[in-house]
Scaffold this active site. Structure first.
Site, PDB file in Angstrom:
ATOM      1  N   ASP A 113      14.045  -9.174 -16.777  1.00  0.00           N
ATOM      2  CA  ASP A 113      12.892  -8.858 -15.929  1.00  0.00           C
ATOM      3  C   ASP A 113      13.384  -8.604 -14.516  1.00  0.00           C
ATOM      4  OD1 ASP A 113      10.284  -8.366 -15.292  1.00  0.00           O
ATOM      5  OD2 ASP A 113       9.525 -10.336 -15.853  1.00  0.00           O
ATOM      6  N   ASP A 114      12.571  -7.867 -13.733  1.00  0.00           N
ATOM      7  CA  ASP A 114      12.984  -7.579 -12.355  1.00  0.00           C
ATOM      8  C   ASP A 114      12.943  -8.817 -11.486  1.00  0.00           C
ATOM      9  OD1 ASP A 114      10.105  -7.638 -11.258  1.00  0.00           O
ATOM     10  OD2 ASP A 114      10.006  -6.071 -12.773  1.00  0.00           O
ATOM     11  N   CYS A 161       0.843  -1.190   0.000  1.00  0.00           N
ATOM     12  CA  CYS A 161       0.000   0.000   0.000  1.00  0.00           C
ATOM     13  C   CYS A 161       0.875   1.236   0.000  1.00  0.00           C
ATOM     14  CB  CYS A 161      -0.909   0.022   1.230  1.00  0.00           C
ATOM     15  SG  CYS A 161      -2.026  -1.390   1.345  1.00  0.00           S
ATOM     16  N   TYR A 173      11.419  -4.074  -7.194  1.00  0.00           N
ATOM     17  CA  TYR A 173      10.187  -3.981  -7.964  1.00  0.00           C
ATOM     18  C   TYR A 173       9.255  -2.848  -7.567  1.00  0.00           C
ATOM     19  CZ  TYR A 173       5.629  -5.382  -9.902  1.00  0.00           C
ATOM     20  OH  TYR A 173       4.437  -5.403 -10.560  1.00  0.00           O
ATOM     21  N   GLY A 183      -0.712   0.539  -4.995  1.00  0.00           N
ATOM     22  CA  GLY A 183      -2.024  -0.030  -4.725  1.00  0.00           C
ATOM     23  C   GLY A 183      -3.051   0.484  -5.699  1.00  0.00           C
ATOM     24  N   ASN A 230       0.591   0.485   5.996  1.00  0.00           N
ATOM     25  CA  ASN A 230       1.186  -0.334   4.941  1.00  0.00           C
ATOM     26  C   ASN A 230       1.978  -1.441   5.618  1.00  0.00           C
ATOM     27  OD1 ASN A 230       2.415  -1.354   2.601  1.00  0.00           O
ATOM     28  ND2 ASN A 230       4.085   0.138   2.717  1.00  0.00           N
ATOM     29  N   GLY A 231       1.644  -2.694   5.303  1.00  0.00           N
ATOM     30  CA  GLY A 231       2.366  -3.813   5.896  1.00  0.00           C
ATOM     31  C   GLY A 231       1.445  -4.957   6.224  1.00  0.00           C
TER      32      GLY A 231
END
Length: 544
Positions: free
Chosen positions: A370-371, A2, A260, A31, A105-106
């Site tokens: 790609d990451d 988030c 990312y 998000g 967030n978490g």
């Protein structure tokens, strides 16, 4: 994952909502499921708007106009467990004690014991399956213990310290107290990011908390500082107070933020995300050179999987002296695929999101960068797209090591058995996604790529690669429980009854069955800083 944001303007006559909405749009990558803003207006009243959907759709001019007040909290969300219903959109609110708005967030790893405590001891009702609401009520319960008519910074620090003694897991939080100010704090391991910045204003300073520094940069705020692990920061229009409220713990930010999630133009914990991704490309180039020589494979072109891997891919191509080409054109109106619920939806959206240009693939040995490779759904579709337009061989290079374990700290990597790297060798991963060869970054190289820009960080949370969880308390039984909660076939079903439930607790709760705009609910809140005005939560639910 988030995004969180708090804003306090020095001039309370200026409404903060439009600037919060602009800030949330810069955090949209964190998000895309739901978003919300609650502002604090005159006489301690709260004004709220939140809904499922993107920031640009939820916060039109009419919604912004109804959000009154010079301070506020904002949130963008996608759910990692339980419900995607808009009743769980943040910020959350309780009116007792004092009126608190909260965004998080978490992810917590001890929700079971905390829920029991809330029920049996604190006698506080938790109305959703969100651990953000649980954290809010722990904080509220700690503040309730003061029993004071007026609270001060000391009381708030004590309450946050009590929360940190109980909550286990990852959490970066922002909060707002009615008629008081804004607050931010971060878990003792600093797993999830949050920082602060300020700017000059007539007669004082404006202050901001945000998940990433890019929000402060774009809004003209300077002096960005990360909230330290285990630290709480309280900002009012009169003062800024900071305090370490948790005992020292191993500082271990989540390395996947750099791989990312974070925007490349952000700086987290003193580390430029952009520079760290450049370094990932340099390190990966050496591993690619070694493996290609060992396999006697020649590559014609390096092509990134947009967008996150572009920076690393360009550096890798330069190191290997290979052409760098943009082989995929991206539709920017489709969201991130790995955070979409359901494998079939992810698979369907990959081809909506990307289109391969035959000119760059036909009759070539292609190195796709790609990451990371999470479920493998996206990778498999992309590789097939490359072969469909004529690629002879498709070699995939990943900036991250194989992801073999679920993330329990707020990133939607739910089930071990959905992860293509779980229980598979590199060769088996290659077969599963249809690549001719897969080359992974080594974990020491990944850590070095990030840590070199802030050697003071001794370690990172690398649990998705190693299965070693920095907080402890994560065992097979917990992972089984988490996988049941997060499984794709149940996500979205655990709604709160059949109606949207407003989060005003302690006498302020109400149900909204209309799904229309303009609903409002008022609840009685306790006095803050000497006034005992009724605290109203003026709520706008937008149709989702």
């Amino acid at each position: 994952m988030c995004g969180i944001l708090g804003l306090l303007l020095h001039d309370p006559s200026i409404d903060a909502a439009s600037e919060i909405a602009e800030g949330l749009s810069l955090l949209q990558h964190r998000g895309q499921d739901a978003c919300g803003i609650v502002t604090g207006g005159p006489k301690g009243r709260f004004f709220q708007c939140k809904a499922n959907g993107m920031v640009r759709d939820v916060f039109d001019s009419n919604a912004i106009a109804r959000l009154v007040g010079g301070m506020g909290i904002g949130h963008v969300r996608y759910p990692t467990a339980g419900s995607a219903h808009h009743a769980e959109a943040q910020p959350f609110y309780v009116n007792s004690p004092y009126g608190i708005v909260f965004a998080h967030n978490g992810n917590l790893i001890n929700t079971g014991s905390l829920l029991h405590f809330m029920d049996a001891d604190a006698h506080r009702h938790i109305n959703t399956s969100s651990d953000s609401e649980l954290l809010l009520n722990i904080f509220a319960n700690e503040l309730q213990k003061t029993g004071k008519f007026r609270i001060n910074e000391e009381d708030i620090f004590t309450a946050i310290g009590g929360l940190m003694a109980q909550a286990k897991g990852a959490y970066a939080c922002v909060a707002m107290l009615a008629g008081f100010g804004i607050i931010a704090f971060r878990d003792p391991n600093g797993i999830r990011p949050v920082g602060m910045a300020s700017r000059a204003a007539a007669g004082g300073r404006d202050w901001m908390f945000a998940s990433e520094s890019v929000v402060a940069d774009a809004s003209g705020f300077g002096g960005w500082e990360d909230v330290r692990p285990g630290e709480a920061v309280i900002i009012t229009r009169a003062s800024v107070s900071r305090r370490q409220v948790a005992p020292p713990a191993a500082f271990a930010p989540d390395i996947f933020e750099f791989v990312y999630f974070a925007r490349p133009d952000s700086v987290l914990d003193g580390i430029s995300v952009y520079r760290s991704r450049m370094a990932m490309g340099d390190a990966l180039a050496e591993e690619v050179r070694r493996v290609l020589a060992e396999k006697k494979i020649e590559v014609d072109v390096v092509i990134p999987v947009p967008d996150t891997s572009r920076v690393a891919a360009l550096n890798l191509a330069q190191q290997l002296k290979l052409p760098y080409r943009e082989g995929f054109i991206k539709n920017r109106y489709v969201g991130r695929t790995f955070i979409m619920p359901g494998q079939q939806m992810r698979k369907k959206n990959v081809r909506k999101k990307l289109n391969a240009m035959a000119l760059e693939f036909a009759n070539k040995n292609v190195l796709l960068v790609d990451d990371s490779i999470v479920r493998g759904t996206t990778s498999k579709e992309i590789i097939q797209m490359a072969k469909d337009v004529g690629a002879k061989q498709v070699i995939v290079a990943s900036c991250a090591p194989p992801i073999r374990f679920p993330n329990v700290y707020g990133i939607d990597m739910p089930s071990r058995y959905e992860l293509v790297g779980h229980g598979r060798t590199v060769e088996q991963i290659s077969d599963a996604i249809g690549a001719d060869l897969v080359i992974f970054q080594t974990l020491p190289d990944l850590i070095s790529s990030v840590r070199q820009f802030n050697p003071a960080i001794a370690s990172f949370d690398c649990s998705v690669f190693t299965g070693e969880y920095v907080t402890g308390g994560v065992d097979a039984a917990y992972l089984d429980h988490l996988e049941r909660l997060r499984a794709d076939n149940v996500k979205g079903k655990a709604i709160v009854g059949d109606v949207a439930v407003l989060e005003g607790k302690g006498g302020g709760g109400a149900r909204d069955t209309s799904g229309s705009e303009g609903a409002s609910v008022s609840g009685s809140g306790g006095p803050v800083n000497g006034h005992d005005d009724t605290i109203g939560l003026h709520n706008t639910w937008k149709s989702s």
